[in-house]
Scaffold this active site. Structure first.
Site, PDB file in Angstrom:
ATOM      1  N   THR A 134      58.376 -10.724 103.171  1.00 28.22           N
ATOM      2  CA  THR A 134      57.243  -9.780 103.633  1.00 28.22           C
ATOM      3  C   THR A 134      55.845  -9.885 103.091  1.00 28.22           C
ATOM      4  OG1 THR A 134      56.435  -7.271 103.638  1.00 28.22           O
ATOM      5  CG2 THR A 134      58.183  -8.126 101.881  1.00 28.22           C
ATOM      6  N   TYR A 159      60.089  -1.426  96.782  1.00 29.98           N
ATOM      7  CA  TYR A 159      60.566  -2.241  97.779  1.00 29.98           C
ATOM      8  C   TYR A 159      59.941  -3.621  97.705  1.00 29.98           C
ATOM      9  CZ  TYR A 159      60.142  -4.608 102.167  1.00 29.98           C
ATOM     10  OH  TYR A 159      60.313  -5.579 103.378  1.00 29.98           O
ATOM     11  N   ALA A 161      58.142  -4.972  95.436  1.00 29.94           N
ATOM     12  CA  ALA A 161      58.768  -5.710  94.121  1.00 29.94           C
ATOM     13  C   ALA A 161      59.934  -6.206  94.093  1.00 29.94           C
ATOM     14  CB  ALA A 161      58.519  -4.537  92.631  1.00 29.94           C
ATOM     15  N   LYS A 163      61.533  -7.483  96.763  1.00 23.87           N
ATOM     16  CA  LYS A 163      61.371  -8.663  97.556  1.00 23.87           C
ATOM     17  C   LYS A 163      60.359 -10.024  96.948  1.00 23.87           C
ATOM     18  CE  LYS A 163      62.326  -9.011 101.556  1.00 23.87           C
ATOM     19  NZ  LYS A 163      63.577  -9.282 102.074  1.00 23.87           N
ATOM     20  N   PRO A 214      53.730  12.954 111.385  1.00 24.69           N
ATOM     21  CA  PRO A 214      53.032  12.987 110.079  1.00 24.69           C
ATOM     22  C   PRO A 214      52.578  11.803 109.771  1.00 24.69           C
ATOM     23  CG  PRO A 214      55.551  12.438 110.113  1.00 24.69           C
ATOM     24  CD  PRO A 214      55.100  12.550 111.394  1.00 24.69           C
ATOM     25  N   VAL A 215      51.198  11.984 109.647  1.00 23.04           N
ATOM     26  CA  VAL A 215      50.215  10.771 109.307  1.00 23.04           C
ATOM     27  C   VAL A 215      49.950  10.934 107.798  1.00 23.04           C
ATOM     28  CG1 VAL A 215      47.953   9.790 109.561  1.00 23.04           C
ATOM     29  CG2 VAL A 215      49.385  10.305 111.553  1.00 23.04           C
ATOM     30  N   ARG A 223      47.631  -1.805 109.320  1.00 23.10           N
ATOM     31  CA  ARG A 223      48.782  -2.836 109.099  1.00 23.10           C
ATOM     32  C   ARG A 223      48.512  -3.943 109.964  1.00 23.10           C
ATOM     33  NH1 ARG A 223      49.072  -0.654 105.097  1.00 23.10           N
ATOM     34  NH2 ARG A 223      51.010   0.351 103.965  1.00 23.10           N
ATOM     35  N   ASP A 281      49.801  12.011 101.050  1.00 29.19           N
ATOM     36  CA  ASP A 281      49.636  10.583 101.058  1.00 29.19           C
ATOM     37  C   ASP A 281      51.039   9.893 100.232  1.00 29.19           C
ATOM     38  OD1 ASP A 281      49.109   7.893 101.899  1.00 29.19           O
ATOM     39  OD2 ASP A 281      46.930   7.902 100.706  1.00 29.19           O
ATOM     40  N   GLY A 284      51.103   5.168  95.547  1.00 30.75           N
ATOM     41  CA  GLY A 284      50.932   3.825  95.693  1.00 30.75           C
ATOM     42  C   GLY A 284      50.602   3.181  96.997  1.00 30.75           C
ATOM     43  N   HIS A 285      50.080   3.878  97.976  1.00 29.22           N
ATOM     44  CA  HIS A 285      49.915   3.314  99.504  1.00 29.22           C
ATOM     45  C   HIS A 285      49.091   2.279  99.549  1.00 29.22           C
ATOM     46  CE1 HIS A 285      49.801   4.995 103.915  1.00 29.22           C
ATOM     47  NE2 HIS A 285      50.080   3.693 103.648  1.00 29.22           N
TER      48      HIS A 285
HETATM   49  P1  NAD Z   1      66.720  -3.087 108.568  1.00 22.51           P
HETATM   50  O1  NAD Z   1      66.365  -2.109 107.566  1.00 22.51           O
HETATM   51  O2  NAD Z   1      66.471  -2.483 109.982  1.00 22.51           O
HETATM   52  O3  NAD Z   1      67.965  -3.909 108.560  1.00 22.51           O
HETATM   53  C1  NAD Z   1      68.611  -4.245 107.394  1.00 22.51           C
HETATM   54  C2  NAD Z   1      69.999  -4.778 107.529  1.00 22.51           C
HETATM   55  O4  NAD Z   1      70.468  -5.270 106.527  1.00 22.51           O
HETATM   56  C3  NAD Z   1      70.909  -3.626 108.158  1.00 22.51           C
HETATM   57  O5  NAD Z   1      71.777  -4.242 109.088  1.00 22.51           O
HETATM   58  C4  NAD Z   1      71.978  -3.454 106.774  1.00 22.51           C
HETATM   59  O6  NAD Z   1      73.052  -2.968 107.148  1.00 22.51           O
HETATM   60  C5  NAD Z   1      71.813  -4.738 106.185  1.00 22.51           C
HETATM   61  N1  NAD Z   1      72.204  -4.703 104.941  1.00 22.51           N
HETATM   62  C6  NAD Z   1      71.646  -3.754 104.005  1.00 22.51           C
HETATM   63  N2  NAD Z   1      72.387  -3.935 102.545  1.00 22.51           N
HETATM   64  C7  NAD Z   1      73.253  -4.941 102.680  1.00 22.51           C
HETATM   65  C8  NAD Z   1      74.012  -5.692 101.978  1.00 22.51           C
HETATM   66  N3  NAD Z   1      74.169  -5.121 100.517  1.00 22.51           N
HETATM   67  N4  NAD Z   1      74.766  -6.458 102.174  1.00 22.51           N
HETATM   68  C9  NAD Z   1      74.809  -7.068 103.611  1.00 22.51           C
HETATM   69  N5  NAD Z   1      73.943  -6.169 104.538  1.00 22.51           N
HETATM   70  C10 NAD Z   1      72.880  -5.482 104.206  1.00 22.51           C
HETATM   71  O7  NAD Z   1      65.590  -4.010 108.198  1.00 22.51           O
HETATM   72  P2  NAD Z   1      64.527  -5.100 109.018  1.00 22.51           P
HETATM   73  O8  NAD Z   1      63.252  -4.251 109.538  1.00 22.51           O
HETATM   74  O9  NAD Z   1      65.354  -5.645 110.424  1.00 22.51           O
HETATM   75  O10 NAD Z   1      64.035  -6.242 108.108  1.00 22.51           O
HETATM   76  C11 NAD Z   1      64.942  -7.419 107.897  1.00 22.51           C
HETATM   77  C12 NAD Z   1      64.256  -8.210 107.079  1.00 22.51           C
HETATM   78  O11 NAD Z   1      63.028  -8.613 107.010  1.00 22.51           O
HETATM   79  C13 NAD Z   1      64.316  -7.606 105.453  1.00 22.51           C
HETATM   80  O12 NAD Z   1      64.495  -8.673 104.434  1.00 22.51           O
HETATM   81  C14 NAD Z   1      62.614  -7.076 105.342  1.00 22.51           C
HETATM   82  O13 NAD Z   1      62.392  -7.242 103.969  1.00 22.51           O
HETATM   83  C15 NAD Z   1      62.211  -8.141 106.214  1.00 22.51           C
HETATM   84  N6  NAD Z   1      60.843  -7.877 106.803  1.00 22.51           N
HETATM   85  C16 NAD Z   1      60.827  -6.668 107.629  1.00 22.51           C
HETATM   86  C17 NAD Z   1      59.580  -6.480 108.161  1.00 22.51           C
HETATM   87  C18 NAD Z   1      59.425  -5.229 109.075  1.00 22.51           C
HETATM   88  O14 NAD Z   1      58.365  -5.044 109.598  1.00 22.51           O
HETATM   89  N7  NAD Z   1      60.627  -4.414 109.561  1.00 22.51           N
HETATM   90  C19 NAD Z   1      58.378  -7.167 108.022  1.00 22.51           C
HETATM   91  C20 NAD Z   1      58.263  -8.362 107.176  1.00 22.51           C
HETATM   92  C21 NAD Z   1      59.844  -8.640 106.483  1.00 22.51           C
HETATM   93  P1  TYD Z   2      55.953   1.767 107.775  1.00 22.42           P
HETATM   94  O1  TYD Z   2      56.395   1.650 109.108  1.00 22.42           O
HETATM   95  O2  TYD Z   2      57.035   2.790 106.562  1.00 22.42           O
HETATM   96  O3  TYD Z   2      55.878   0.350 106.949  1.00 22.42           O
HETATM   97  P2  TYD Z   2      55.264  -0.231 105.548  1.00 22.42           P
HETATM   98  O4  TYD Z   2      54.746   1.014 104.708  1.00 22.42           O
HETATM   99  O5  TYD Z   2      56.183  -1.230 105.133  1.00 22.42           O
HETATM  100  O6  TYD Z   2      53.963  -0.994 106.091  1.00 22.42           O
HETATM  101  O7  TYD Z   2      54.490   2.509 107.585  1.00 22.42           O
HETATM  102  C1  TYD Z   2      53.576   2.048 108.305  1.00 22.42           C
HETATM  103  C2  TYD Z   2      52.199   2.528 107.857  1.00 22.42           C
HETATM  104  O8  TYD Z   2      52.362   3.917 108.520  1.00 22.42           O
HETATM  105  C3  TYD Z   2      51.901   2.635 106.430  1.00 22.42           C
HETATM  106  O9  TYD Z   2      50.431   2.773 106.194  1.00 22.42           O
HETATM  107  C4  TYD Z   2      52.650   4.171 106.311  1.00 22.42           C
HETATM  108  C5  TYD Z   2      52.340   4.976 107.369  1.00 22.42           C
HETATM  109  N1  TYD Z   2      53.147   5.933 107.722  1.00 22.42           N
HETATM  110  C6  TYD Z   2      52.615   7.372 108.323  1.00 22.42           C
HETATM  111  O10 TYD Z   2      51.484   7.630 108.189  1.00 22.42           O
HETATM  112  N2  TYD Z   2      53.683   8.196 108.422  1.00 22.42           N
HETATM  113  C7  TYD Z   2      54.896   7.987 108.302  1.00 22.42           C
HETATM  114  O11 TYD Z   2      55.633   9.119 108.453  1.00 22.42           O
HETATM  115  C8  TYD Z   2      55.520   6.723 108.078  1.00 22.42           C
HETATM  116  C9  TYD Z   2      56.740   6.366 108.082  1.00 22.42           C
HETATM  117  C10 TYD Z   2      54.436   5.685 107.748  1.00 22.42           C
END
Ligand code: NAD
Ligand code: TYD
Length: 346
Positions: A134, A159, A161, A163, A214-215, A223, A281, A284-285
């Site tokens: 990420t 989170y 940290a 990754k 909730p903002v 983002r 907020d 550490g946002h």
């Molecule tokens: P998600 O939370 O939707 O899915 C995570 C999946 O991992 C789930 O199916 C869960 O059951 C599985 N899982 C969790 N712990 C496990 C374990 N111990 N063993 C096996 N499976 C396990 O997450 P996502 O949003 O699909 O993200 C997937 C990957 O992409 C993550 O590594 C995340 O860091 C990375 N990523 C996500 C975003 C984003 O915007 N969502 C952006 C960049 C990178």
């Molecule tokens: P999020 O989807 O949790 O992704 P990340 O924090 O990993 O970027 O949040 C995206 C942005 O939206 C982030 O700036 C936090 C904000 N946010 C809110 O304002 N309210 C909420 O309820 C959530 C979940 C996120």
């Protein structure tokens, strides 16, 4: 250049394949490569949903294995059974707010789980290990600038940290042990099958139910949004065309504030802005994320295909068309999480 069907041949161990991005990636792979065999390896935590891949039931190129990446026995079993060529590692605890409530599981799954997989990939001489990471590992930007692959690592949440630590073990597996690894660092994804704890699906769900949106803070955090399908294509290209040991940033030049996002959702659903509620907020946002994806474009010829307006329209429509999917999720455990997370913030 996008890889051809013959290049897709092989056995792919996709960890976390029942989650949001993993399930979209598996659908992409099955559609694109007729000779790829996909093993979805997932612990089915709260975020994993086997229903996400229902349409693949009975497909001979798809197998589901229930297992935990941090449990060496489970990982050994799946390697022994399938001897995968490629490991595409999505499995993670993925939500910043949850990591603030309890960090332990983030260290276990994200750091230890990655190390366990790397060990088995090496012992089994896998062709390539792809770490799905990420942009959050780079920390936060001010008003200008973009994250490049050489930006310093400066995570601010448990989170990010975890990754970052995982990414470093991936680097070590390459430098010290010679494992073929590639790492992708993508910005915020949105699209179908995203769990409604993340901003976009949470706001869609709340708006549909006339609940407050909730903002955090003043809603001006930025983002850089990317449609999940574009991320999946990028991962495919890095897996098949990226250079060993390299990092590739992925993003779609689509910066939006939280308030921008919430307003788009309200407009699409015909709901009033009075639903917006500013809440305490996040500690550490991170203020702003923005990706320089020129390496992906120049080296691999990747570019995003779905612009933000089109992606948001598709996403909102998907949630409107899948009320059962979301209803099955927002039961007991989800309600407790929402209560813990948001009740004291108002
Ligand atoms: P998600 O939370 O939707 O899915 C995570 C999946 O991992 C789930 O199916 C869960 O059951 C599985 N899982 C969790 N712990 C496990 C374990 N111990 N063993 C096996 N499976 C396990 O997450 P996502 O949003 O699909 O993200 C997937 C990957 O992409 C993550 O590594 C995340 O860091 C990375 N990523 C996500 C975003 C984003 O915007 N969502 C952006 C960049 C990178
Ligand atoms: P999020 O989807 O949790 O992704 P990340 O924090 O990993 O970027 O949040 C995206 C942005 O939206 C982030 O700036 C936090 C904000 N946010 C809110 O304002 N309210 C909420 O309820 C959530 C979940 C996120």
């Amino acid at each position: 250049m996008q890889s051809t069907d013959t290049q897709g041949q092989g056995i792919y161990l996709v960890t976390g394949g029942a989650g949001f991005i993993g399930s979209n990636f598996i659908r992409h792979m099955i559609k694109r490569y007729t000779n790829a065999r996909i093993i979805c390896f997932d612990a089915l935590t709260y975020a994993g949903n086997i229903e996400n891949l229902d349409e693949l039931t009975g497909n001979p190129n798809y197998h589901f294995v229930h297992g935990d990446v941090a449990n060496p026995r489970d990982v050994q079993d799946v390697f022994e059974q399938f001897n995968p060529d490629y490991i595409v590692h999505f499995a993670a605890e993925s939500h910043v707010d949850r990591s603030i409530l309890d960090s332990d599981i983030f260290v276990r799954t994200n750091v230890m789980g990655t190390q366990v997989l790397l060990d088995f990939a090496r012992m089994n001489e896998a062709r390539r290990f792809l770490q799905v990471s990420t942009d959050e590992v780079y920390g936060s930007l001010g008003a200008t600038g973009l994250f490049s692959e050489t930006s310093p690592l400066a995570p601010n949440s448990p989170y990010s940290a975890s990754k970052t630590a995982a990414d470093l073990f991936v680097r070590v597996a390459h430098k010290t042990h010679g494992l073929d690894v590639v790492t992708t660092r993508c910005s915020n994804n949105y699209g179908p099958y995203q769990f409604p704890e993340k901003l976009i699906p949470l706001m869609i769900h709340n708006a549909l139910n006339d609940k407050p949106l909730p903002v955090y803070g003043d809603g001006m955090n930025v983002r850089d949004w990317i449609y999940v399908g574009d991320h999946c294509r990028a991962i495919d290209m890095v897996l098949h065309g990226g250079r060993a040991g390299e990092i590739y940033n992925i993003g779609a030049d689509s910066e939006r504030t939280t308030l921008d996002i919430v307003r788009v959702i309200l407009r699409q659903l015909g709901k009033p802005e009075s639903l917006i509620e500013f809440v305490t907020d996040r500690p550490g946002h991170d203020w702003r994320y923005a990706i320089d994806a020129s390496k992906m474009r120049n080296e691999l010829g990747w570019k995003p295909e779905v612009d933000f307006d089109e992606g948001m329209t598709r996403t909102v429509e998907w949630y409107l068309d899948h009320p059962d999917w979301i209803e099955n999720i927002v039961t007991g455990a989800y309600r407790n999480y929402i209560k813990t997370m948001y009740e004291d913030r108002e």
